[in-house]
Design an enzyme around this catalytic site. Structure first.
Site, PDB file in Angstrom:
ATOM      1  N   LYS A 169      13.132   4.090 -11.306  1.00 20.86           N
ATOM      2  CA  LYS A 169      14.427   4.704 -11.596  1.00 20.86           C
ATOM      3  C   LYS A 169      15.093   4.042 -12.796  1.00 20.86           C
ATOM      4  CE  LYS A 169      17.095   5.627  -8.072  1.00 20.86           C
ATOM      5  NZ  LYS A 169      17.195   7.102  -7.967  1.00 20.86           N
TER       6      LYS A 169
ATOM      7  N   ARG B  83      21.996   1.920  -6.163  1.00 23.41           N
ATOM      8  CA  ARG B  83      20.770   2.560  -5.671  1.00 23.41           C
ATOM      9  C   ARG B  83      19.570   1.649  -5.875  1.00 23.41           C
ATOM     10  NH1 ARG B  83      23.315   7.274  -8.170  1.00 23.41           N
ATOM     11  NH2 ARG B  83      23.485   9.002  -6.683  1.00 23.41           N
TER      12      ARG B  83
ATOM     13  N   GLY C  43      13.823   8.116  -0.208  1.00 26.85           N
ATOM     14  CA  GLY C  43      14.519   8.033   1.061  1.00 26.85           C
ATOM     15  C   GLY C  43      14.226   6.806   1.899  1.00 26.85           C
TER      16      GLY C  43
ATOM     17  N   MET D 143      14.711   3.503   1.079  1.00 24.92           N
ATOM     18  CA  MET D 143      15.652   2.386   0.955  1.00 24.92           C
ATOM     19  C   MET D 143      17.071   2.920   0.842  1.00 24.92           C
ATOM     20  SD  MET D 143      13.460  -0.218  -1.432  1.00 24.92           S
ATOM     21  CE  MET D 143      12.923   1.057  -2.563  1.00 24.92           C
TER      22      MET D 143
ATOM     23  N   ARG E 221      11.601  11.490 -12.764  1.00 24.06           N
ATOM     24  CA  ARG E 221      10.372  10.778 -12.389  1.00 24.06           C
ATOM     25  C   ARG E 221       9.257  11.811 -12.284  1.00 24.06           C
ATOM     26  NH1 ARG E 221      12.456   9.320  -6.266  1.00 24.06           N
ATOM     27  NH2 ARG E 221      12.749  11.449  -5.553  1.00 24.06           N
TER      28      ARG E 221
ATOM     29  N   HIS F 150     -15.738   5.552  16.448  1.00 21.82           N
ATOM     30  CA  HIS F 150     -16.891   6.467  16.427  1.00 21.82           C
ATOM     31  C   HIS F 150     -16.426   7.903  16.202  1.00 21.82           C
ATOM     32  CE1 HIS F 150     -19.792   9.228  18.380  1.00 21.82           C
ATOM     33  NE2 HIS F 150     -20.675   8.455  17.780  1.00 21.82           N
TER      34      HIS F 150
ATOM     35  N   SER G  86     -29.820   0.362  -0.218  1.00 20.79           N
ATOM     36  CA  SER G  86     -28.640   1.149   0.118  1.00 20.79           C
ATOM     37  C   SER G  86     -27.760   0.258   0.978  1.00 20.79           C
ATOM     38  CB  SER G  86     -29.030   2.415   0.879  1.00 20.79           C
ATOM     39  OG  SER G  86     -27.885   3.161   1.191  1.00 20.79           O
TER      40      SER G  86
ATOM     41  N   CYS H 297     -23.871   3.663   1.233  1.00 19.90           N
ATOM     42  CA  CYS H 297     -23.866   4.829   2.114  1.00 19.90           C
ATOM     43  C   CYS H 297     -22.932   4.666   3.309  1.00 19.90           C
ATOM     44  CB  CYS H 297     -25.274   5.141   2.601  1.00 19.90           C
ATOM     45  SG  CYS H 297     -26.031   3.816   3.569  1.00 19.90           S
TER      46      CYS H 297
ATOM     47  N   TYR I 145     -25.278   5.006  -7.310  1.00 18.84           N
ATOM     48  CA  TYR I 145     -24.689   6.154  -6.624  1.00 18.84           C
ATOM     49  C   TYR I 145     -23.869   5.690  -5.432  1.00 18.84           C
ATOM     50  CZ  TYR I 145     -28.287   5.708  -2.969  1.00 18.84           C
ATOM     51  OH  TYR I 145     -29.088   5.244  -1.946  1.00 18.84           O
TER      52      TYR I 145
END
Length: 894
Positions: free
Chosen positions: A28, A98, A107, A109, A354, A470, A779, A846, A866
């Site tokens: 801000k 503020r 909202g 604080m 913002r 799980h 992996s 993985c 990967y």
């Protein structure tokens, strides 16, 4: 830090700060400074920096000694620019106080408006404005807000006094009250404060100011702010700034107003001004909803069918000025802006801008549109969309217009929504699916034996377990919504009921679960199906052009494999073969194999499973069309497959031609106290090599069949799980190689394949150099590597991990985002040592971390080839990999 600069001023077309100083001035404060530098109409003020917040908490909630002097100078400058004096009884300067953290926390604080009013200055404001009602209304608002925020007097006391006063006077709306009414209420409000605190409401403006500044800093650690930071990964160490700004008033009659506007629609991304305003109101009136806001544009008003005038019609000059300013701000910031403004007697003032929060759908459209408009480049557009936000687009969602009757709330374990009849066991779920009924599987907790039921259900609801239980992990992998840890629910399997407080539901009753919010809803709620728009395809195409990491999927069913391809997966990084054996037609021969007491019995049972496995792999290879497929040999503890009920024991006994007692004794022999570290992984293949042989034969025969049918060469990657050293690996690899040789000979077909291992034990990471002499790929199974490194059970961690993250012992849940200091260090070490032996070794990840953007950034930084994740997280991984690559390029250039 004594003697530092704690205060930065802004106003009158200049500022001491600018937009790039968010870490110091908060979002801000930095943007107020930037708007001032742009010459936009910003009420003058100053920002107390985030460094003061840090000092405040490091020093027993005390301010730096020289802060007061700097604030005094800044107040004097505000007075010079406004022509008013803070605390002056005749010409008072009123201010707002503020918060403003570097990351937007709307909202969370506290704020105080109209500060500087007291029994004397209220009369001066009444005289200067010519409106006593406005002055006394502002004073009562100030007392309410200040008492609640600073003095900790409950807001409800003031609301009760107001409603009681209106009722006794026969008044209905706040606007019906006169100046005298508000004056009476001010007296009553002060009496409430005195009764609650035993002291008068503070009249000295300087005391008011420092009380408010301290309260805003204190609100950085209030419960809702802490929770918001936890949910959005905002470190507590950042702190907040405090902005003190001269008041402008939207409640000075019909020529005044307050409002909020977005430069583009935050829900759809449409390039059109979007927002609401209220005539004769202050900002909190819009937030509180005490009156229905009016539309800013005439088009929006007509679309809404509102009979109240739009700002465009009611205040055309102010509307034109707002349009001019929003055009300046969007071009300057090169992003959609969220603006707050006040109109005081016809003049428009900007209170905030913002980057606006937006839905994933809007984020995609805005990023693509801004790039196509030339405001940003394609690579910057890729960086503008939060990868995790794509979850909103990939799963069914509850229609935003639908009524939500919330029964209870648990953890948002797997996104999306689903409705169906309640079932309490997996067999019922599977039976219901066969008859075309949609069900929600409700369990206290799930186990691997519930795979078939989870697959059959539309969604999963558990009363226990966390985000990495799980149920959560498997549901995410399946792309099914899941709410876990809904602890208020009591499940009675025997009666077939689930109870929350006074409400009891039975099997067959309909519920809806929202796995994105963690809600359990009564009844069947209307859904919206996901739509992957053209913007999605465009942005993902740009992402794919810049990313280095390949993205594969964890999949073992044709349904998952097809979904993975649809979402752009470049192969399968983990096929968990154990998930293939829980189906109704396979569990019996699987149990026969496990419970067999000799080699012949196991081989007889495996012979029944071989054609089933082979067909599984043919389907996967065919769907993937020559893309790499990594297949993990059987991994889980054998007890997970054992029969539990008397009916199941009898069924297996009949198939094996033994008595149930013999079977029970054999099952007892296989019982383990700590199965996670027990007879599983490569240990199965070491003790029972025929299991690995059957699976390897199925893989290689399927590769031959698929290659012939599709014309696409198949290069399967066979993964040996849970090795602790090269001796285990070599023993199992020899069996795999023997099967490959046999299949090549029998089929008279050349076959290319790779054998590698899953690194999921610390010892395997430490011995990676010697393992890599034999293994052609690694992996990293980071789920188990996290468990074995931290000594934490994933399924039991929910009871204490929250305390660890809240107290800063762990920054994040290590099962969601990889623990770079521990687990990550082992992965890096294994990468370095593995490459010493095999410089071009293929390296991937993985575990669940393969779909986590922060973890993907880590994978990019250490040069993995990967990542592999659940099919529905593939787009997230593709975008995160692109952003990680762009971040690496930027860091290198810097």
């Amino acid at each position: 830090m004594a003697g530092g600069k704690w205060v930065y001023t802004f106003g009158d077309g200049k500022a001491e700060g600018e937009a790039g100083m968010k870490n110091l001035l908060g979002g801000k404060g930095a943007n107020l400074a930037e708007m001032s530098n742009l010459g936009l109409p910003v009420p003058p003020g100053f920002t107390i920096t985030t460094e003061v917040c840090t000092h405040y908490y490091d020093n027993g909630k005390n301010f730096p000694a020289d802060l007061a002097g700097q604030v005094k100078v800044a107040l004097a400058e505000m007075g010079r620019l406004t022509g008013k004096i803070f605390g002056d009884p005749a010409n008072p300067l009123l201010v707002s106080v503020r918060s403003g953290a570097r990351a937007s926390m709307p909202g969370m604080m506290d704020t105080v408006l109209n500060l500087g009013l007291n029994d004397v200055t209220v009369e001066a404001v009444a005289k200067a404005s010519g409106d006593a009602r406005f002055a006394w209304d502002s004073y009562r608002r100030f007392i309410t807000m200040y008492s609640n925020v600073v003095l900790d007097v409950d807001h409800g006391h003031f609301e009760e006094a107001l409603e009681d006063y209106k009722e006794r006077k026969g008044l209905h709306l706040d606007t019906d009250l006169s100046a005298d009414d508000w004056k009476v209420l001010v007296g009553r409000y002060k009496d409430i404060v005195k009764k609650a605190l035993g002291a008068e409401f503070p009249q000295e403006p300087q005391e008011q100011l420092w009380g408010a500044v301290g309260a805003v800093f204190s609100s950085w650690m209030n419960a809702r702010a802490i929770k918001y930071r936890e949910l959005n990964n905002i470190p507590a160490s950042w702190g907040t700034a405090v902005n003190v700004q001269s008041m402008v008033f939207g409640n000075m009659g019909e020529t005044s107003a307050t409002g909020v506007a977005f430069t583009r629609n935050p829900s759809t991304g449409e390039n059109a001004l979007y927002g609401e305003f209220l005539i004769n109101a202050q900002g909190e009136d819009v937030v509180a909803g005490i009156r229905t806001p009016q539309d800013i544009t005439e088009v929006a008003r007509q679309a809404a069918g509102s009979d109240k005038p739009s700002m465009e019609k009611a205040m055309p000059a102010a509307y034109a000025e707002l349009c001019r300013i929003y055009g300046i701000l969007e071009k300057h910031y090169r992003d959609m802006q969220d603006m707050e403004f006040t109109i005081q007697e016809g003049k428009l003032w900007m209170l905030q801008t913002r980057s606006g929060k937006r839905t994933a759908k809007a984020a995609l459209r805005i990023a693509v549109d801004l790039a196509q408009e030339g405001l940003i480049g394609e690579e910057e557009a890729v960086g503008r969309v939060e990868p995790g936000a794509l979850e909103q687009l990939l799963h069914p969602a509850i229609d935003p217009k639908a009524e939500r009757r919330v029964l209870t709330t648990g953890l948002p374990a797997s996104p999306g929504a689903a409705a169906g009849e309640i079932v309490f066991n997996s067999d019922d779920a599977e039976a219901a699916r066969k008859t075309g009924r949609k069900v929600i599987l409700v369990r206290v907790e799930t186990s691997p034996e519930d795979i078939h039921g989870m697959h059959a259900a539309e969604g999963i609801l558990t009363t226990r377990g966390g985000m990495t239980s799980h149920a959560a992990v498997v549901a995410r992998g399946m792309g099914k919504p899941c709410v876990s840890g809904a602890g208020q629910i009591r499940v009675d399997y025997a009666k077939g009921t689930m109870t929350v407080g006074p409400t009891t539901l039975r099997a067959g009753d309909f519920i809806t679960i929202d796995g994105t919010l963690g809600q359990v809803l009564l009844g069947e709620v209307k859904m919206q199906q996901p739509e992957l728009s053209g913007d999605f395809g465009i942005l993902m195409g740009w992402a794919d052009k810049v990313r280095r990491l390949k993205v594969r999927a964890n999949a073992e069913t044709p349904r998952d494999a097809r979904a993975a391809r649809d979402f752009g997966a470049e192969g399968i990084g983990l096929c968990r073969t154990e998930h293939m054996f829980f189906d109704e037609d396979r569990i019996l021969p699987m149990r026969e194999m496990i419970l067999a007491s000799d080699d012949k019995g196991r081989r007889d049972a495996l012979a029944k499973l071989l054609p089933m496995q082979r067909q599984d792999f043919v389907e996967l290879f065919t769907i993937m069309q020559g893309l790499p497929v990594t297949i993990r040999l059987l991994d889980p503890p054998l007890h997970e497959f054992l029969p539990h009920t008397e009916e199941e024991v009898a069924e297996v006994a009949r198939a094996m031609a033994v008595t149930p007692d013999v079977l029970r004794r054999r099952a007892a022999e296989l019982h383990e106290f700590n199965p996670m570290l027990g007879f599983r992984g490569c240990r199965l293949a070491v003790a029972y090599p025929e299991i690995a042989e059957m699976q390897a034969r199925a893989i290689f025969e399927a590769a031959v069949i698929s290659a012939r049918e599709t014309g696409k060469p198949v290069i399967p990657e066979v993964m040996v799980p849970l090795v602790m050293g090269v001796a285990e690996f070599d023993l199992v690899k020899a069996r795999i190689d023997a099967m490959a040789k046999a299949v090549i000979s029998e089929s008279k077909t050349e076959l290319t394949y790779q054998v590698g291992t899953m690194i999921e034990l610390p010892r395997a990471a430490l011995r990676a150099e010697e393992i890599a002499r034999s293994a052609e790929f690694f992996s990293f199974g980071t789920n188990d590597l996290t468990q074995t490194t931290l000594g934490i059970s994933r399924d039991d961690a929910g009871s204490f991990l929250g305390s660890y993250t809240a107290k800063g012992i762990l920054e994040f849940d290590p099962f969601v985002t990889i623990d770079q200091e521990g687990v990550g260090e082992l992965v890096k070490l294994a990468v370095e040592r593995g490459r010493r032996s095999r410089p071009r070794i293929k390296l991937g990840i993985c575990g669940e971390h393969g779909g986590d953007p922060a973890s993907i950034g880590f994978c990019e930084s250490i040069g993995l080839d990967y990542v592999s994740c659940s099919p529905f997280r593939v787009p997230i991984a593709r975008l995160a990999a692109a952003q990680a690559a762009l971040g690496a390029i930027k860091a290198k250039d810097a």
